[in-house]
Design a protein around this motif. Structure first.
Motif, PDB file in Angstrom:
ATOM      1  N   THR A 156       0.838  -1.192   0.000  1.00  0.00           N
ATOM      2  CA  THR A 156       0.000   0.000   0.000  1.00  0.00           C
ATOM      3  C   THR A 156       0.876   1.245   0.000  1.00  0.00           C
ATOM      4  N   GLY A 157       0.258   2.368  -0.093  1.00  0.00           N
ATOM      5  CA  GLY A 157       0.977   3.630  -0.059  1.00  0.00           C
ATOM      6  C   GLY A 157       1.442   4.049  -1.440  1.00  0.00           C
ATOM      7  N   HIS A 158       2.156   5.171  -1.476  1.00  0.00           N
ATOM      8  CA  HIS A 158       2.618   5.715  -2.748  1.00  0.00           C
ATOM      9  C   HIS A 158       3.633   4.790  -3.421  1.00  0.00           C
ATOM     10  N   GLY A 159       4.412   4.069  -2.633  1.00  0.00           N
ATOM     11  CA  GLY A 159       5.443   3.200  -3.193  1.00  0.00           C
ATOM     12  C   GLY A 159       5.028   1.748  -3.277  1.00  0.00           C
ATOM     13  N   GLY A 160       3.739   1.471  -3.198  1.00  0.00           N
ATOM     14  CA  GLY A 160       3.264   0.085  -3.220  1.00  0.00           C
ATOM     15  C   GLY A 160       3.693  -0.681  -4.450  1.00  0.00           C
ATOM     16  N   ALA A 161       3.604  -0.056  -5.609  1.00  0.00           N
ATOM     17  CA  ALA A 161       3.989  -0.739  -6.850  1.00  0.00           C
ATOM     18  C   ALA A 161       5.483  -1.031  -6.858  1.00  0.00           C
ATOM     19  N   LEU A 162       6.277  -0.108  -6.356  1.00  0.00           N
ATOM     20  CA  LEU A 162       7.721  -0.343  -6.302  1.00  0.00           C
ATOM     21  C   LEU A 162       8.054  -1.457  -5.318  1.00  0.00           C
ATOM     22  N   HIS A 163       7.377  -1.480  -4.181  1.00  0.00           N
ATOM     23  CA  HIS A 163       7.597  -2.569  -3.221  1.00  0.00           C
ATOM     24  C   HIS A 163       7.241  -3.920  -3.853  1.00  0.00           C
ATOM     25  N   ALA A 164       6.165  -3.963  -4.618  1.00  0.00           N
ATOM     26  CA  ALA A 164       5.772  -5.214  -5.281  1.00  0.00           C
ATOM     27  C   ALA A 164       6.839  -5.643  -6.282  1.00  0.00           C
ATOM     28  N   ARG A 165       7.376  -4.680  -7.044  1.00  0.00           N
ATOM     29  CA  ARG A 165       8.443  -4.999  -8.000  1.00  0.00           C
ATOM     30  C   ARG A 165       9.683  -5.508  -7.290  1.00  0.00           C
ATOM     31  N   ILE A 166      10.067  -4.839  -6.214  1.00  0.00           N
ATOM     32  CA  ILE A 166      11.254  -5.254  -5.461  1.00  0.00           C
ATOM     33  C   ILE A 166      11.062  -6.665  -4.922  1.00  0.00           C
ATOM     34  N   SER A 167       9.884  -6.935  -4.401  1.00  0.00           N
ATOM     35  CA  SER A 167       9.587  -8.259  -3.873  1.00  0.00           C
ATOM     36  C   SER A 167       9.652  -9.324  -4.972  1.00  0.00           C
ATOM     37  N   GLY A 168       9.115  -8.995  -6.139  1.00  0.00           N
ATOM     38  CA  GLY A 168       9.158  -9.938  -7.257  1.00  0.00           C
ATOM     39  C   GLY A 168      10.583 -10.226  -7.714  1.00  0.00           C
ATOM     40  N   THR A 218      21.632  -7.086  -1.556  1.00  0.00           N
ATOM     41  CA  THR A 218      21.891  -5.892  -0.744  1.00  0.00           C
ATOM     42  C   THR A 218      21.277  -4.661  -1.395  1.00  0.00           C
ATOM     43  N   ARG A 219      21.435  -4.554  -2.719  1.00  0.00           N
ATOM     44  CA  ARG A 219      20.893  -3.407  -3.443  1.00  0.00           C
ATOM     45  C   ARG A 219      19.369  -3.369  -3.338  1.00  0.00           C
ATOM     46  N   LEU A 220      18.722  -4.527  -3.419  1.00  0.00           N
ATOM     47  CA  LEU A 220      17.261  -4.579  -3.300  1.00  0.00           C
ATOM     48  C   LEU A 220      16.808  -4.134  -1.911  1.00  0.00           C
ATOM     49  N   ARG A 221      17.552  -4.528  -0.873  1.00  0.00           N
ATOM     50  CA  ARG A 221      17.206  -4.073   0.486  1.00  0.00           C
ATOM     51  C   ARG A 221      17.351  -2.563   0.591  1.00  0.00           C
ATOM     52  N   GLN A 222      18.393  -2.012  -0.035  1.00  0.00           N
ATOM     53  CA  GLN A 222      18.593  -0.568  -0.023  1.00  0.00           C
ATOM     54  C   GLN A 222      17.466   0.149  -0.767  1.00  0.00           C
ATOM     55  N   LEU A 223      17.047  -0.408  -1.901  1.00  0.00           N
ATOM     56  CA  LEU A 223      15.964   0.197  -2.669  1.00  0.00           C
ATOM     57  C   LEU A 223      14.655   0.160  -1.892  1.00  0.00           C
ATOM     58  N   ALA A 224      14.398  -0.947  -1.204  1.00  0.00           N
ATOM     59  CA  ALA A 224      13.179  -1.047  -0.389  1.00  0.00           C
ATOM     60  C   ALA A 224      13.209  -0.007   0.732  1.00  0.00           C
ATOM     61  N   ALA A 225      14.368   0.187   1.334  1.00  0.00           N
ATOM     62  CA  ALA A 225      14.491   1.196   2.390  1.00  0.00           C
ATOM     63  C   ALA A 225      14.277   2.597   1.820  1.00  0.00           C
ATOM     64  N   ALA A 226      14.767   2.833   0.607  1.00  0.00           N
ATOM     65  CA  ALA A 226      14.584   4.145  -0.021  1.00  0.00           C
ATOM     66  C   ALA A 226      13.107   4.412  -0.303  1.00  0.00           C
ATOM     67  N   VAL A 227      12.391   3.396  -0.738  1.00  0.00           N
ATOM     68  CA  VAL A 227      10.956   3.567  -1.016  1.00  0.00           C
ATOM     69  C   VAL A 227      10.205   3.837   0.280  1.00  0.00           C
ATOM     70  N   ARG A 228      10.558   3.113   1.342  1.00  0.00           N
ATOM     71  CA  ARG A 228       9.902   3.357   2.637  1.00  0.00           C
ATOM     72  C   ARG A 228      10.189   4.762   3.140  1.00  0.00           C
ATOM     73  N   ASP A 288      12.928   3.365  -9.575  1.00  0.00           N
ATOM     74  CA  ASP A 288      12.400   2.689 -10.763  1.00  0.00           C
ATOM     75  C   ASP A 288      13.506   2.437 -11.783  1.00  0.00           C
ATOM     76  N   ALA A 289      14.349   3.440 -12.004  1.00  0.00           N
ATOM     77  CA  ALA A 289      15.453   3.289 -12.961  1.00  0.00           C
ATOM     78  C   ALA A 289      16.443   2.233 -12.473  1.00  0.00           C
ATOM     79  N   GLU A 290      16.737   2.244 -11.195  1.00  0.00           N
ATOM     80  CA  GLU A 290      17.666   1.247 -10.640  1.00  0.00           C
ATOM     81  C   GLU A 290      17.068  -0.157 -10.724  1.00  0.00           C
ATOM     82  N   LEU A 291      15.766  -0.267 -10.469  1.00  0.00           N
ATOM     83  CA  LEU A 291      15.105  -1.578 -10.594  1.00  0.00           C
ATOM     84  C   LEU A 291      15.145  -2.086 -12.029  1.00  0.00           C
ATOM     85  N   ASP A 292      14.994  -1.183 -12.990  1.00  0.00           N
ATOM     86  CA  ASP A 292      15.105  -1.587 -14.391  1.00  0.00           C
ATOM     87  C   ASP A 292      16.469  -2.219 -14.652  1.00  0.00           C
TER      88      ASP A 292
END
Length: 134
Positions: free
Chosen positions: A61-73, A90-100, A118-122
């Motif tokens: 949920t929240g503004h970063g919900g879609a990004l959290h779903a992508r990171i989880s996937g 490690t990078r995925l954990r950092q990205l999740a922390a940034a979204v939070r 989003d660019a880093e996830l790409d």
């Protein structure tokens, strides 16, 4: 074209006062059921758009919900590799922390942070697909 007059409005209100008590008890259960069906359809649509199960929707949920779903996937796909890349994990954990962290930022900064994530996830997804040979 008929005009609404003060007298006509009074008559309409009087009729509504008489008819409403008889109609509301009959219509209410149908309205409640329709609301439930619409909510279920909306939840399925949203879950499909995020690429997750409907039961997992509350986690993203929240503004970063879609990004959290992508990171989880991506994290799930990475865990399926025979030799997972620790740097990517490690990078995925950092990205999740940034979204939070971005959830509490002003809208313009949050959008910029989400765009960067989003660019880093790409890039992470591209590396993962290369590792999978796709």
């Amino acid at each position: 074209m008929a005009r609404i007059t003060p007298g006509g409005a009074k008559n309409a209100i009087a009729v509504a006062k008489v008819v409403a008590p008889a109609v509301i008890p009959v219509v209410t259960p149908y309205l409640i059921k329709a609301t439930g069906v619409l909510r279920e359809r909306w939840d399925r649509h949203k879950a499909r758009r995020l690429g997750i199960a409907v039961g997992d929707l509350a986690q993203y949920t929240g503004h970063g919900g879609a990004l959290h779903a992508r990171i989880s996937g991506v994290a799930t796909a990475l865990a399926d590799l025979p030799e997972p890349d620790r740097d990517t994990e490690t990078r995925l954990r950092q990205l999740a922390a940034a979204v939070r962290a971005a959830e509490r930022m002003p809208a313009s900064r949050r959008r910029a942070a989400h765009k960067a994530v989003d660019a880093e996830l790409d890039a992470v997804e591209e590396r993962l697909l290369r590792q999978l040979g796709v």
